[in-house]
Write a protein that holds these residues in place. Structure first.
Motif, PDB file in Angstrom:
ATOM      1  N   ARG A   1       0.831  -1.201   0.000  1.00  0.00           N
ATOM      2  CA  ARG A   1       0.000   0.000   0.000  1.00  0.00           C
ATOM      3  C   ARG A   1       0.871   1.259   0.000  1.00  0.00           C
ATOM      4  NH1 ARG A   1      -5.042  -1.740  -1.320  1.00  0.00           N
ATOM      5  NH2 ARG A   1      -5.961  -3.127   0.234  1.00  0.00           N
TER       6      ARG A   1
ATOM      7  N   SER B   1       3.655   0.421   2.816  1.00  0.00           N
ATOM      8  CA  SER B   1       3.300  -0.416   3.963  1.00  0.00           C
ATOM      9  C   SER B   1       2.803  -1.752   3.442  1.00  0.00           C
ATOM     10  CB  SER B   1       2.230   0.264   4.823  1.00  0.00           C
ATOM     11  OG  SER B   1       2.720   1.455   5.410  1.00  0.00           O
TER      12      SER B   1
ATOM     13  N   GLU C   1       0.326  -4.727   3.790  1.00  0.00           N
ATOM     14  CA  GLU C   1      -0.927  -5.186   4.380  1.00  0.00           C
ATOM     15  C   GLU C   1      -1.166  -6.643   4.028  1.00  0.00           C
ATOM     16  OE1 GLU C   1      -5.624  -3.900   4.816  1.00  0.00           O
ATOM     17  OE2 GLU C   1      -4.483  -3.209   3.068  1.00  0.00           O
TER      18      GLU C   1
ATOM     19  N   PRO D   1      -6.755  -8.571   6.360  1.00  0.00           N
ATOM     20  CA  PRO D   1      -6.783  -7.152   5.975  1.00  0.00           C
ATOM     21  C   PRO D   1      -6.906  -6.264   7.200  1.00  0.00           C
ATOM     22  CG  PRO D   1      -8.849  -8.248   5.399  1.00  0.00           C
ATOM     23  CD  PRO D   1      -7.897  -9.320   5.802  1.00  0.00           C
TER      24      PRO D   1
ATOM     25  N   PHE E   1      -0.844  -5.127   9.371  1.00  0.00           N
ATOM     26  CA  PHE E   1       0.340  -4.724   8.623  1.00  0.00           C
ATOM     27  C   PHE E   1       1.602  -5.250   9.296  1.00  0.00           C
ATOM     28  CE2 PHE E   1      -2.894  -1.745   7.426  1.00  0.00           C
ATOM     29  CZ  PHE E   1      -2.590  -1.312   6.150  1.00  0.00           C
TER      30      PHE E   1
ATOM     31  N   ASN F   1      -3.867  -2.438  12.541  1.00  0.00           N
ATOM     32  CA  ASN F   1      -3.658  -0.994  12.494  1.00  0.00           C
ATOM     33  C   ASN F   1      -4.592  -0.291  13.469  1.00  0.00           C
ATOM     34  OD1 ASN F   1      -3.137   1.668  11.851  1.00  0.00           O
ATOM     35  ND2 ASN F   1      -4.105   1.577   9.826  1.00  0.00           N
TER      36      ASN F   1
END
Length: 477
Positions: free
Chosen positions: A381, A391, A393, A398, A401, A414
């Protein structure tokens, strides 16, 4: 003055600041200037398909899968599967929830177990922006129902009469000589605690009811403030002027050839800028996913029209029982930026080329022959910290990270903080051991790079040839 106020409202909506005096938890209540629509749904059976997916539409009839058609949220609680999600938006637009059935068919449960001894909980996520979501939690809604055997198909609507939400769902329960699904309700303000559940809808005899969804009507359309569509052997339409008041049966959709033996999961959507609605119905009997029927008066069964197959497109994934939100411009911008169709990649080790970066029990290492493969698949990402960073992921978790803490790496949810963003962001640079490969420099510790050591990922300064090899990776499929 009226024209000026209307124009002012449209401008405020465009920047995400204007909300009607009533809740935006029902699909039709975003203003006419709102640009598009967001659907949350699941896609089928099995642990991967029974998770949360998002699709976007600009016209309400043609849908594009977000996140490349991959899941956007994964349940890590309860049965670890989720179905039948609903969006809830707070009256001021400052908070959102997703509520869903805690159910995973063909991944530890069969239908008989789910019906007679299923989860009594709902799964709930919370967000302040529609893009960064909390970890899920379980909300026990059926545990207080005597011999309540499950909790399915939750919905919620803001009740302006009491300034809280009416949360309603189906529970299978023996009562008055009939064991069947009935709709129960409770009140809540935070989806963490609820009032004592009460029966909301109970059809006569042995007739079950599982799916129902309520919309609030604009003034001047129809004779009722609220209309609900329910799957109860038919797709039954009812009207009321109070959410918990008396409801009047208005008819059903059998006149256009749609009964409860063919379709379920009614899902409302109001087209922006016009008094026209779509009622999406899940073609479960043929495994066909959603189809729309369109009306200019939800309270009048005679106005519903089936749509020719070429006039709508549901996108690449099958859309199963979900919920549609009319987006503001600000919401749409955030959502589309968060879940573009970013490629899926693996990180191959330079000096152990049979090994790939993977997560295992949230720890991060390099391994050969990774199984399941998705443990080694990531979306690179745009970096959470910005400024040209990237980053990583997880594809199968989902919202999680790769993050360093005390120079060690883990796969972490996150939490939306600046510290997390910094720890999970890296500069992609030419490979330290081979410039045709890549290395990843820490955003907040720029003297350190991602490298493996004893097969585990670390964040280290790189000073030797061995370390340069350990810190070099190929971004590959």
């Amino acid at each position: 003055m009226a024209r000026f106020l209307k124009r002012l409202a449209a401008i405020l909506v465009a920047v995400g600041l204007f909300f009607t005096s009533q809740s935006l938890t029902t699909p039709q209540q975003a203003a006419a200037a709102d640009p598009g629509y967001l659907m949350v749904h699941f896609t089928g059976e099995g642990s991967t398909n029974q998770q949360m997916y998002l699709s976007h539409s600009t016209d309400g009839l043609h849908w594009n899968d977000l996140n490349g058609g991959g899941m956007v949220l994964r349940s890590t609680v309860g049965t670890q599967g989720v179905r039948d999600p609903a969006f809830v938006r707070s009256p001021d637009g400052s908070k959102y929830w997703i509520i869903a059935t805690d159910l995973c068919i063909s991944c530890g449960q069969n239908w008989d177990t789910a019906i007679n001894n299923g989860s009594r909980n709902l799964v709930v996520w919370e967000s302040t922006d529609l893009v960064t979501w909390s970890k899920p939690w379980l909300l026990n809604v059926a545990g207080a129902i005597p011999d309540g055997r499950n909790a399915w198909a939750p919905e919620a609507i803001w009740d302006p009469e009491t300034n809280d939400y009416v949360l309603y769902w189906a529970t299978n329960v023996p009562l008055n000589g009939a064991t069947k699904h009935r709709i129960f309700y409770a009140r809540t303000s935070d989806f963490r605690t609820i009032t004592t559940p009460q029966i909301y809808i109970d059809r006569p005899g042995s007739q079950e009811i599982i799916d129902t969804q309520i919309i609030e009507m604009p003034s001047g359309v129809g004779n009722y403030r609220y209309v609900r569509a329910s799957g109860d052997g038919q797709i039954t339409l009812e009207g009321s002027n109070s959410i918990l008041g008396t409801w009047t049966r208005l008819g059903d959709l059998s006149g256009i050839g749609l009964t409860g033996s063919q379709v379920e999961g009614p899902m409302w959507m109001k087209f922006n800028g016009t008094n026209k609605w779509a009622l999406y119905l899940d073609q479960y009997a043929t495994n066909g996913g959603y189809m729309p029927v369109v009306t200019t008066d939800p309270s009048n069964p005679a106005t519903y029209q089936r749509q020719a197959s070429g006039t709508y497109n549901m996108g690449g994934t099958k859309k199963r029982h979900g919920w549609i939100m009319n987006l503001t411009a600000a919401e749409e911008s955030r959502v589309l930026a968060r879940w573009p169709n970013t490629a899926i990649n693996r990180l191959q080790s330079f000096n152990y080329q049979d090994r790939y970066v993977r997560h295992a029990n949230y720890d991060v290492r390099i391994d050969p022959n990774v199984s399941p493969l998705d443990d080694s698949r990531f979306r690179l990402r745009p970096g959470l910290a910005g400024t040209g960073t990237v980053s990583f992921e997880s594809v199968n978790y989902p919202g999680y990270f790769l993050r360093h803490t005390n120079y060690d790496f883990q796969l972490v949810h996150n939490d939306g903080t600046a510290q997390f963003a910094a720890d999970a962001s890296f500069f992609k640079v030419a490979g330290l051991a081979d410039s045709s490969w890549s290395s990843f420099q820490s955003y907040n510790h720029p003297d350190r790079y991602i490298r493996h050591y004893a097969y585990y990922l670390k964040l280290d300064p790189i000073t030797t040839a061995t370390a340069r090899g350990d810190a070099t990776f190929r971004v590959t499929n």
